[in-house]
Design a protein around this motif. Structure first.
Motif, PDB file in Angstrom:
ATOM      1  N   SER A  57       0.170  -1.590   0.233  1.00  0.00           N
ATOM      2  CA  SER A  57      -0.180   0.480  -0.159  1.00  0.00           C
ATOM      3  C   SER A  57       1.055   1.573   0.318  1.00  0.00           C
ATOM      4  O   SER A  57       0.440   2.091  -0.928  1.00  0.00           O
ATOM      5  CB  SER A  57      -0.760   0.314   1.065  1.00  0.00           C
ATOM      6  N   PHE A  58       2.310   0.933   0.675  1.00  0.00           N
ATOM      7  CA  PHE A  58       2.607   2.091   0.908  1.00  0.00           C
ATOM      8  C   PHE A  58       3.656   3.131  -0.840  1.00  0.00           C
ATOM      9  O   PHE A  58       4.813   3.692  -0.621  1.00  0.00           O
ATOM     10  CB  PHE A  58       3.194   2.300   1.847  1.00  0.00           C
ATOM     11  N   TYR A  59       4.182   1.724  -0.657  1.00  0.00           N
ATOM     12  CA  TYR A  59       4.731   1.855  -2.339  1.00  0.00           C
ATOM     13  C   TYR A  59       4.928   3.253  -3.369  1.00  0.00           C
ATOM     14  O   TYR A  59       6.177   3.442  -3.539  1.00  0.00           O
ATOM     15  CB  TYR A  59       4.802   0.618  -3.195  1.00  0.00           C
ATOM     16  N   GLU A  60       3.975   3.567  -3.990  1.00  0.00           N
ATOM     17  CA  GLU A  60       3.742   4.496  -4.529  1.00  0.00           C
ATOM     18  C   GLU A  60       4.766   5.718  -3.738  1.00  0.00           C
ATOM     19  O   GLU A  60       5.205   6.727  -4.112  1.00  0.00           O
ATOM     20  CB  GLU A  60       2.767   4.845  -5.325  1.00  0.00           C
ATOM     21  N   GLU A  61       4.305   5.963  -3.044  1.00  0.00           N
ATOM     22  CA  GLU A  61       4.297   6.824  -1.634  1.00  0.00           C
ATOM     23  C   GLU A  61       5.987   6.930  -1.611  1.00  0.00           C
ATOM     24  O   GLU A  61       6.566   7.917  -1.151  1.00  0.00           O
ATOM     25  CB  GLU A  61       3.513   6.408  -0.354  1.00  0.00           C
ATOM     26  N   LEU A  62       5.836   5.611  -1.204  1.00  0.00           N
ATOM     27  CA  LEU A  62       8.105   5.300  -0.394  1.00  0.00           C
ATOM     28  C   LEU A  62       8.542   5.616  -2.360  1.00  0.00           C
ATOM     29  O   LEU A  62       9.319   6.521  -2.096  1.00  0.00           O
ATOM     30  CB  LEU A  62       7.727   4.459  -0.743  1.00  0.00           C
ATOM     31  N   ILE A  63       7.988   5.194  -3.476  1.00  0.00           N
ATOM     32  CA  ILE A  63       8.815   6.105  -4.880  1.00  0.00           C
ATOM     33  C   ILE A  63       8.865   7.208  -4.811  1.00  0.00           C
ATOM     34  O   ILE A  63       9.791   8.095  -5.720  1.00  0.00           O
ATOM     35  CB  ILE A  63       8.406   4.721  -5.706  1.00  0.00           C
ATOM     36  N   ASN A  64       7.888   8.198  -5.138  1.00  0.00           N
ATOM     37  CA  ASN A  64       7.444   9.110  -4.128  1.00  0.00           C
ATOM     38  C   ASN A  64       8.199  10.678  -3.932  1.00  0.00           C
ATOM     39  O   ASN A  64       9.694  11.312  -4.308  1.00  0.00           O
ATOM     40  CB  ASN A  64       5.924   9.837  -4.814  1.00  0.00           C
ATOM     41  N   TYR A  65       8.169   9.900  -2.514  1.00  0.00           N
ATOM     42  CA  TYR A  65       9.516  10.265  -1.706  1.00  0.00           C
ATOM     43  C   TYR A  65      10.760  10.281  -1.918  1.00  0.00           C
ATOM     44  O   TYR A  65      11.563  11.012  -2.045  1.00  0.00           O
ATOM     45  CB  TYR A  65       9.174  10.105  -0.389  1.00  0.00           C
ATOM     46  N   ILE A  66      11.239   8.857  -2.192  1.00  0.00           N
ATOM     47  CA  ILE A  66      13.131   8.996  -2.155  1.00  0.00           C
ATOM     48  C   ILE A  66      13.196   9.208  -3.748  1.00  0.00           C
ATOM     49  O   ILE A  66      14.710   9.626  -3.900  1.00  0.00           O
ATOM     50  CB  ILE A  66      13.437   7.393  -2.315  1.00  0.00           C
TER      51      ILE A  66
END
Length: 140
Positions: A57-66
């Protein structure tokens, strides 16, 4: 046993000008930095780094953040580097990270937690290979 591990200061750590403080902690602990670079990670590289989280569930948020700002990638060498560095950075969630750890002292939230470090020798080798060619690693 001397080991190498991968460490990355995340966009929030770079933005908050914590690079020197974090590097200083590793050096004071006796570790050597054998490779280091400041980069703006692209999406493809971020997806390689975090492939184990794909579908969560957090994958896209993680990619966008990094990929939202520059990061500092490092290879750190020293005795039991993988486990000692993990202890130095503290728990992923800063509310569970003890004072004196990097995340305990500087992380603002579970998602903006300042730093990443490999959690095993196998992951360290894989993650170092994503960011550094063997010829970029200095022999100390």
């Amino acid at each position: 046993m001397k080991q190498r591990t991968f460490v990355m200061i995340k966009p929030d750590g770079v933005k908050r000008r914590l690079i020197g403080e974090i590097i200083s902690r590793f050096e004071k602990r006796g570790f050597n930095i054998v490779a280091m670079k400041l980069i703006h990670m692209d999406r493809a590289t971020a997806e390689r780094l975090y492939e184990e989280h794909r579908g969560k569930s957090f994958y896209e948020e993680l990619i966008n953040y990094i990929t939202s700002g520059p990061v500092v990638c490092m290879v750190i060498e020293g005795d039991e580097a993988v486990s000692v560095v993990r202890k130095m950075i503290g728990n992923t969630d800063p509310k569970d990270a003890p004072p004196g750890t990097i995340r305990g002292d500087f992380a603002l939230s579970k998602s903006e937690n300042v730093i990443h470090a490999s959690d095993s020798e196998e992951k360290a080798k894989r993650e170092m290979g994503i960011f550094f060619a063997e010829k970029e690693l200095i022999i100390v």
